[in-house]
Design a protein around this motif. Structure first.
Motif, PDB file in Angstrom:
ATOM      1  N   GLY A  39       0.821  -1.210   0.000  1.00 31.15           N
ATOM      2  CA  GLY A  39       0.000   0.000   0.000  1.00 31.15           C
ATOM      3  C   GLY A  39       0.848   1.251   0.000  1.00 31.15           C
ATOM      4  N   THR A  40       0.509   2.183   0.863  1.00 34.60           N
ATOM      5  CA  THR A  40       1.247   3.444   0.937  1.00 34.60           C
ATOM      6  C   THR A  40       2.431   3.386   1.895  1.00 34.60           C
ATOM      7  OG1 THR A  40      -0.271   4.257   2.648  1.00 34.60           O
ATOM      8  CG2 THR A  40      -0.799   4.794   0.345  1.00 34.60           C
ATOM      9  N   GLY A  41       2.688   2.206   2.464  1.00 37.66           N
ATOM     10  CA  GLY A  41       3.875   2.048   3.297  1.00 37.66           C
ATOM     11  C   GLY A  41       3.644   2.073   4.794  1.00 37.66           C
ATOM     12  N   LEU A  42       2.432   1.777   5.237  1.00 36.23           N
ATOM     13  CA  LEU A  42       2.153   1.810   6.671  1.00 36.23           C
ATOM     14  C   LEU A  42       2.959   0.760   7.442  1.00 36.23           C
ATOM     15  CD1 LEU A  42      -1.724   2.360   6.610  1.00 36.23           C
ATOM     16  CD2 LEU A  42       0.019   4.029   7.247  1.00 36.23           C
ATOM     17  N   THR A  43       3.010  -0.464   6.910  1.00 30.85           N
ATOM     18  CA  THR A  43       3.752  -1.519   7.608  1.00 30.85           C
ATOM     19  C   THR A  43       5.257  -1.296   7.468  1.00 30.85           C
ATOM     20  OG1 THR A  43       1.954  -3.101   7.293  1.00 30.85           O
ATOM     21  CG2 THR A  43       4.123  -4.016   7.766  1.00 30.85           C
ATOM     22  N   GLY A  44       5.691  -0.867   6.302  1.00 29.44           N
ATOM     23  CA  GLY A  44       7.104  -0.549   6.131  1.00 29.44           C
ATOM     24  C   GLY A  44       7.559   0.515   7.107  1.00 29.44           C
ATOM     25  N   ASP A  90      16.787  -4.107   5.148  1.00 30.35           N
ATOM     26  CA  ASP A  90      16.435  -3.948   3.745  1.00 30.35           C
ATOM     27  C   ASP A  90      14.977  -4.362   3.546  1.00 30.35           C
ATOM     28  OD1 ASP A  90      16.055  -5.078   0.915  1.00 30.35           O
ATOM     29  OD2 ASP A  90      18.040  -4.154   0.712  1.00 30.35           O
ATOM     30  N   ILE A  91      14.159  -3.484   2.987  1.00 26.00           N
ATOM     31  CA  ILE A  91      12.742  -3.795   2.797  1.00 26.00           C
ATOM     32  C   ILE A  91      12.373  -3.714   1.323  1.00 26.00           C
ATOM     33  CG2 ILE A  91      10.366  -3.309   3.478  1.00 26.00           C
ATOM     34  CD1 ILE A  91      11.338  -1.858   5.910  1.00 26.00           C
ATOM     35  N   THR A  92      11.744  -4.777   0.839  1.00 31.98           N
ATOM     36  CA  THR A  92      11.158  -4.804  -0.496  1.00 31.98           C
ATOM     37  C   THR A  92       9.638  -4.746  -0.337  1.00 31.98           C
ATOM     38  OG1 THR A  92      12.945  -6.121  -1.446  1.00 31.98           O
ATOM     39  CG2 THR A  92      10.823  -6.179  -2.586  1.00 31.98           C
ATOM     40  N   GLY A  93       9.002  -3.850  -1.063  1.00 30.26           N
ATOM     41  CA  GLY A  93       7.551  -3.731  -1.013  1.00 30.26           C
ATOM     42  C   GLY A  93       6.934  -3.954  -2.369  1.00 30.26           C
ATOM     43  N   LEU A  94       5.723  -4.480  -2.393  1.00 30.77           N
ATOM     44  CA  LEU A  94       5.009  -4.598  -3.660  1.00 30.77           C
ATOM     45  C   LEU A  94       3.522  -4.451  -3.427  1.00 30.77           C
ATOM     46  CD1 LEU A  94       3.670  -7.794  -4.460  1.00 30.77           C
ATOM     47  CD2 LEU A  94       5.976  -8.219  -3.677  1.00 30.77           C
ATOM     48  N   ASP A  95       2.856  -3.923  -4.452  1.00 31.21           N
ATOM     49  CA  ASP A  95       1.412  -3.745  -4.399  1.00 31.21           C
ATOM     50  C   ASP A  95       0.875  -3.807  -5.822  1.00 31.21           C
ATOM     51  OD1 ASP A  95      -0.568  -2.620  -2.015  1.00 31.21           O
ATOM     52  OD2 ASP A  95      -1.311  -2.161  -4.024  1.00 31.21           O
ATOM     53  N   ILE A  96      -0.356  -4.231  -5.967  1.00 27.41           N
ATOM     54  CA  ILE A  96      -0.966  -4.328  -7.283  1.00 27.41           C
ATOM     55  C   ILE A  96      -1.392  -2.956  -7.810  1.00 27.41           C
ATOM     56  CG2 ILE A  96      -3.365  -4.663  -6.531  1.00 27.41           C
ATOM     57  CD1 ILE A  96      -3.510  -6.949  -8.636  1.00 27.41           C
ATOM     58  N   GLU A 153       3.433   4.494  -5.855  1.00 27.79           N
ATOM     59  CA  GLU A 153       4.005   5.832  -6.059  1.00 27.79           C
ATOM     60  C   GLU A 153       4.054   6.603  -4.739  1.00 27.79           C
ATOM     61  OE1 GLU A 153       1.802   7.784  -9.086  1.00 27.79           O
ATOM     62  OE2 GLU A 153       2.672   6.605 -10.737  1.00 27.79           O
ATOM     63  N   ILE A 154       2.988   6.493  -3.940  1.00 32.72           N
ATOM     64  CA  ILE A 154       2.960   7.193  -2.650  1.00 32.72           C
ATOM     65  C   ILE A 154       3.989   6.583  -1.702  1.00 32.72           C
ATOM     66  CG2 ILE A 154       1.544   7.656  -0.604  1.00 32.72           C
ATOM     67  CD1 ILE A 154      -0.870   7.859  -2.511  1.00 32.72           C
ATOM     68  N   ALA A 155       4.075   5.238  -1.683  1.00 29.50           N
ATOM     69  CA  ALA A 155       5.078   4.572  -0.842  1.00 29.50           C
ATOM     70  C   ALA A 155       6.485   5.000  -1.243  1.00 29.50           C
ATOM     71  CB  ALA A 155       4.923   3.054  -0.947  1.00 29.50           C
ATOM     72  N   HIS A 156       6.720   5.140  -2.528  1.00 26.53           N
ATOM     73  CA  HIS A 156       8.041   5.536  -3.036  1.00 26.53           C
ATOM     74  C   HIS A 156       8.435   6.921  -2.523  1.00 26.53           C
ATOM     75  CE1 HIS A 156      11.434   5.939  -5.756  1.00 26.53           C
ATOM     76  NE2 HIS A 156      10.939   7.086  -6.187  1.00 26.53           N
ATOM     77  N   GLU A 157       7.468   7.817  -2.464  1.00 28.84           N
ATOM     78  CA  GLU A 157       7.735   9.184  -2.010  1.00 28.84           C
ATOM     79  C   GLU A 157       8.195   9.225  -0.549  1.00 28.84           C
ATOM     80  OE1 GLU A 157       4.096  11.201  -2.775  1.00 28.84           O
ATOM     81  OE2 GLU A 157       4.315  11.116  -4.967  1.00 28.84           O
ATOM     82  N   LYS A 158       7.844   8.204   0.215  1.00 27.56           N
ATOM     83  CA  LYS A 158       8.204   8.178   1.636  1.00 27.56           C
ATOM     84  C   LYS A 158       9.639   7.707   1.873  1.00 27.56           C
ATOM     85  CE  LYS A 158       3.508   7.354   3.342  1.00 27.56           C
ATOM     86  NZ  LYS A 158       2.650   6.427   4.121  1.00 27.56           N
ATOM     87  N   ASP A 159      10.248   7.112   0.848  1.00 24.92           N
ATOM     88  CA  ASP A 159      11.637   6.664   0.956  1.00 24.92           C
ATOM     89  C   ASP A 159      11.828   5.660   2.103  1.00 24.92           C
ATOM     90  OD1 ASP A 159      14.212   6.612  -0.030  1.00 24.92           O
ATOM     91  OD2 ASP A 159      14.916   8.190   1.321  1.00 24.92           O
ATOM     92  N   THR A 191      -0.180  -7.505   5.568  1.00 20.45           N
ATOM     93  CA  THR A 191      -1.231  -6.876   6.361  1.00 20.45           C
ATOM     94  C   THR A 191      -2.332  -6.394   5.423  1.00 20.45           C
ATOM     95  OG1 THR A 191       0.065  -4.830   6.350  1.00 20.45           O
ATOM     96  CG2 THR A 191       0.270  -6.226   8.279  1.00 20.45           C
ATOM     97  N   ASP A 192      -3.532  -6.881   5.642  1.00 22.46           N
ATOM     98  CA  ASP A 192      -4.714  -6.530   4.839  1.00 22.46           C
ATOM     99  C   ASP A 192      -4.610  -7.041   3.402  1.00 22.46           C
ATOM    100  OD1 ASP A 192      -7.303  -5.403   5.191  1.00 22.46           O
ATOM    101  OD2 ASP A 192      -6.780  -3.763   3.881  1.00 22.46           O
ATOM    102  N   VAL A 193      -4.003  -8.209   3.239  1.00 25.85           N
ATOM    103  CA  VAL A 193      -3.933  -8.864   1.927  1.00 25.85           C
ATOM    104  C   VAL A 193      -4.966  -9.983   1.833  1.00 25.85           C
ATOM    105  CG1 VAL A 193      -2.489 -10.302   0.433  1.00 25.85           C
ATOM    106  CG2 VAL A 193      -1.504  -8.290   1.546  1.00 25.85           C
TER     107      VAL A 193
END
Length: 275
Positions: free
Chosen positions: A118-123, A132-138, A144-150, A178-180
């Motif tokens: 999602g937008t990076g809440l769990t990250g 090191d964290i890898t994130g993915l979302d459909i 894009e919003i998660a990316h902006e948070k760095d 989380t929430d998948v």
């Protein structure tokens, strides 16, 4: 290869709005027929007609929510996602995940995979205990919003099972989802995919939603009244065991509010067994 038929967007919008209006007015039989017409216009099911049919008990339960529906849903709500989920629906699963990690004395971790980031809440909740964290979302808009948070070293726009099948980034010693599960019925593909991308002794932590036993009526999963999948705890445990995980704990939680009422679920911590 056959060319995909172009969707008549206006006809589709009219059909979907008619079906939704019938459903909300309690005319379920008529609504079901209208949703079937929606599916005929849009076989990829961007509007989630299949899960609405299942939710009304007037259609087969699909193995998961259609990818086109989930991507569309979250793309549309990406900008307001956090304010709706956290402030209005009181969603706090990412912080609950952090609390359980601390309570169980787990971590720090070297490499984490955040499925459905999602937008990076769990990250964000776990950033300081993972190298090191890898994130993915459909949803591309969410990513894009998660990316902006760095917050993430790596981000992908991908469906979870597809990524797990082709991934070359692992192995991971922590995987979160989380929430998948509320968008999945059949869990085995996801769980086996996670197991294949984990270190032995790694941890898989995820949330699920559930319904009372008299509602589930012995079913492993069903689509609930809010078009989200609910799972029986026994099925979750069985699927984990089959994929090579030991359940460390499965605690009852309130996942979120819906129309002001708490939605019951579980927060599960599982450990990947050694081969």
């Amino acid at each position: 290869m056959a060319k995909k038929k172009k969707i008549d967007e206006q006809a589709l919008a009219d059909a979907y709005n008619r079906a939704l209006s019938l459903e909300k007015s309690g005319q379920f039989t008529e609504a079901a027929e209208a949703y079937r017409k929606v599916l005929a216009l849009d076989p990829d099911d961007h509007g989630g007609a299949a899960v609405r049919l299942a939710s009304m008990g007037l259609g087969d339960t699909p193995p998961k929510a259609p990818d086109a529906y989930v991507a569309t849903l979250f793309d549309q709500h990406a900008e307001a996602f956090e304010s709706i989920l956290v402030d209005q629906l009181e969603y706090c699963v990412p912080m609950l995940t952090r609390q359980r990690i601390q309570a169980l004395g787990l971590g720090p971790f070297k490499k984490m995979l955040d499925l459905g980031c999602g937008t990076g809440l769990t990250g964000g909740a776990l950033r300081d205990i993972v190298e090191d964290i890898t994130g993915l979302d459909i949803s591309e808009n969410m990513v894009e919003i998660a990316h902006e948070k760095d917050l993430y070293e790596t981000l992908y726009v991908s469906e979870a099972a597809d990524y797990l099948e082709d991934n070359e980034d692992g192995p991971f010693d922590l995987v979160t989802a989380t929430d998948v599960l509320p968008y999945l019925g059949f869990l085995e593909e996801l769980f086996f995919g996670v197991a294949d991308n984990m270190t032995a002794g790694g941890y898989f932590i995820f949330s699920s939603e559930t319904l009372p036993e008299d509602t589930l009526q012995g079913r492993d999963f069903m689509v609930g009244p809010h078009q989200r999948f609910a799972h029986a705890s026994a099925y979750v445990a069985r699927a984990l065991d089959g994929a090579g995980f030991d359940v460390i704990e499965m605690i009852d939680i309130t996942v979120r509010l819906e129309d002001g009422a708490p939605i019951a679920g579980h927060l599960v911590t599982a450990k990947r067994r050694a081969e």
